[in-house]
Design a protein around this motif. Structure first.
Motif, short mmCIF file in Angstrom:
data_model
loop_
_atom_site.label_atom_id
_atom_site.label_comp_id
_atom_site.label_asym_id
_atom_site.label_seq_id
_atom_site.Cartn_x
_atom_site.Cartn_y
_atom_site.Cartn_z
N LEU A 220 0.97 -1.02 -0.04
CA LEU A 220 0.67 0.21 -0.12
C LEU A 220 1.57 1.40 0.06
N GLY A 221 1.63 1.41 0.95
CA GLY A 221 3.10 2.21 0.87
C GLY A 221 4.07 2.54 -0.71
N MET A 222 4.23 1.25 -1.56
CA MET A 222 4.10 1.37 -2.33
C MET A 222 3.74 2.43 -3.82
N GLY A 223 1.90 1.33 -3.56
CA GLY A 223 0.91 1.85 -4.43
C GLY A 223 1.31 3.59 -4.30
N ARG A 224 0.85 3.92 -2.67
CA ARG A 224 0.74 6.08 -2.54
C ARG A 224 1.52 6.06 -2.96
N ARG A 225 3.08 6.63 -2.61
CA ARG A 225 4.27 6.98 -3.08
C ARG A 225 3.72 7.22 -5.19
N LEU A 226 3.85 5.66 -5.41
CA LEU A 226 4.18 5.90 -7.35
C LEU A 226 2.37 6.08 -7.72
N TYR A 227 1.63 6.21 -7.26
CA TYR A 227 0.51 6.58 -7.40
C TYR A 227 0.03 8.49 -7.47
N ARG A 228 1.06 9.28 -5.98
CA ARG A 228 1.91 10.33 -6.02
C ARG A 228 2.27 10.80 -7.00
N PHE A 229 3.54 10.30 -7.02
CA PHE A 229 4.49 10.51 -8.00
C PHE A 229 3.95 10.42 -9.94
N THR A 230 3.40 9.26 -10.53
CA THR A 230 2.95 9.40 -11.01
C THR A 230 1.59 10.76 -11.37
N THR A 231 1.27 11.20 -11.25
CA THR A 231 -0.02 12.32 -10.91
C THR A 231 0.93 13.34 -10.53
N ILE A 232 1.89 13.32 -10.17
CA ILE A 232 2.81 14.83 -11.03
C ILE A 232 3.27 14.82 -11.90
N LEU A 233 3.86 13.60 -12.51
CA LEU A 233 4.69 13.36 -13.91
C LEU A 233 3.17 13.97 -14.62
N MET A 234 2.20 12.89 -14.05
CA MET A 234 0.97 13.46 -15.47
C MET A 234 1.24 14.98 -15.52
N VAL A 235 0.61 15.81 -14.78
CA VAL A 235 0.33 17.05 -14.66
C VAL A 235 1.71 17.56 -16.22
N PRO A 236 3.19 17.78 -15.82
CA PRO A 236 3.83 18.59 -17.28
C PRO A 236 3.32 18.08 -18.29
N ALA A 237 3.57 16.52 -18.79
CA ALA A 237 2.72 15.58 -19.62
C ALA A 237 1.56 16.29 -20.42
N LEU A 238 0.74 16.81 -19.56
CA LEU A 238 -0.73 16.83 -20.05
C LEU A 238 0.03 19.18 -20.68
N ALA A 239 0.21 19.64 -19.47
CA ALA A 239 0.49 20.47 -19.94
C ALA A 239 1.53 20.49 -21.11
N LEU A 240 2.73 20.07 -21.85
CA LEU A 240 3.30 20.34 -22.89
C LEU A 240 2.90 20.13 -23.98
N GLY A 241 1.68 18.70 -23.34
CA GLY A 241 0.89 18.36 -24.64
C GLY A 241 -0.32 19.47 -24.79
N ILE A 242 -0.70 20.62 -23.99
CA ILE A 242 -1.71 21.70 -24.22
C ILE A 242 -0.75 22.62 -25.33
N TRP A 243 0.16 23.28 -24.53
CA TRP A 243 1.50 23.77 -24.95
C TRP A 243 1.48 23.82 -27.10
N LEU A 244 2.41 22.18 -26.77
CA LEU A 244 2.35 21.99 -28.12
C LEU A 244 0.77 21.85 -29.17
N TRP A 245 0.33 22.01 -28.83
CA TRP A 245 -1.45 22.14 -29.79
C TRP A 245 -1.82 23.42 -29.71
N LEU A 246 -1.96 24.50 -28.44
CA LEU A 246 -2.44 25.49 -28.59
C LEU A 246 -1.25 26.60 -29.48
#
Length: 137
Positions: A43-69
């Motif tokens: 559970l600890g591994m899952g929590r940490r991975l989910y938080r880290f993955t969420t942090i990685l998702m944000v710039p991935a999406l932001a950069l994708g929107i930047w490229l698109w717009l």
């Protein structure tokens, strides 16, 4: 500047999806585990991975929107890609919901179900990459 943004977008997408590939594998182990100490560790591994993955998702999406717009990328392939990205975001949040169920001890699914669930991001990434590279329409 375009190529730098594109390169960073690819790095963050790859990192985000690495988390989406591994988190359901943790769920497979959680669904099979009966030892309380091992459950807490997973559970600890899952929590940490989910938080880290969420942090990685944000710039991935932001950069994708930047490229698109910012660069006016167009085409039917992009609409299909954006639909798949929305599905990937939904999958990400579904993982968070499933993790909360494990934390509450309310998981109702088998390890076999999680093995199939684990294949969804592979198919999403495959389809997204094909759309971006091949641009079939």
């Amino acid at each position: 500047m375009y190529l730098w943004i594109k390169a960073l977008h690819i790095v963050f997408i790859a990192s985000w999806f690495a988390g989406l590939f591994y988190l359901p594998r943790i769920f497979v182990n959680l669904a099979q585990e009966t030892n309380p100490a091992a459950l807490d560790r997973l559970l600890g591994m899952g929590r940490r991975l989910y938080r880290f993955t969420t942090i990685l998702m944000v710039p991935a999406l932001a950069l994708g929107i930047w490229l698109w717009l910012g660069y006016g990328i167009r085409g039917g392939w992009l609409h299909a890609k954006l639909a798949l990205v929305i599905l990937a975001i939904g999958y990400h949040h579904a993982c968070g919901s499933l993790l909360k169920k494990f934390e509450r001890g309310a998981n109702a699914r088998s390890h076999k179900w999680y093995r199939y669930f684990n294949e969804v991001p592979v198919l999403l990434l495959l389809a997204i990459v094909i759309l971006v590279v091949v641009k079939p329409f």
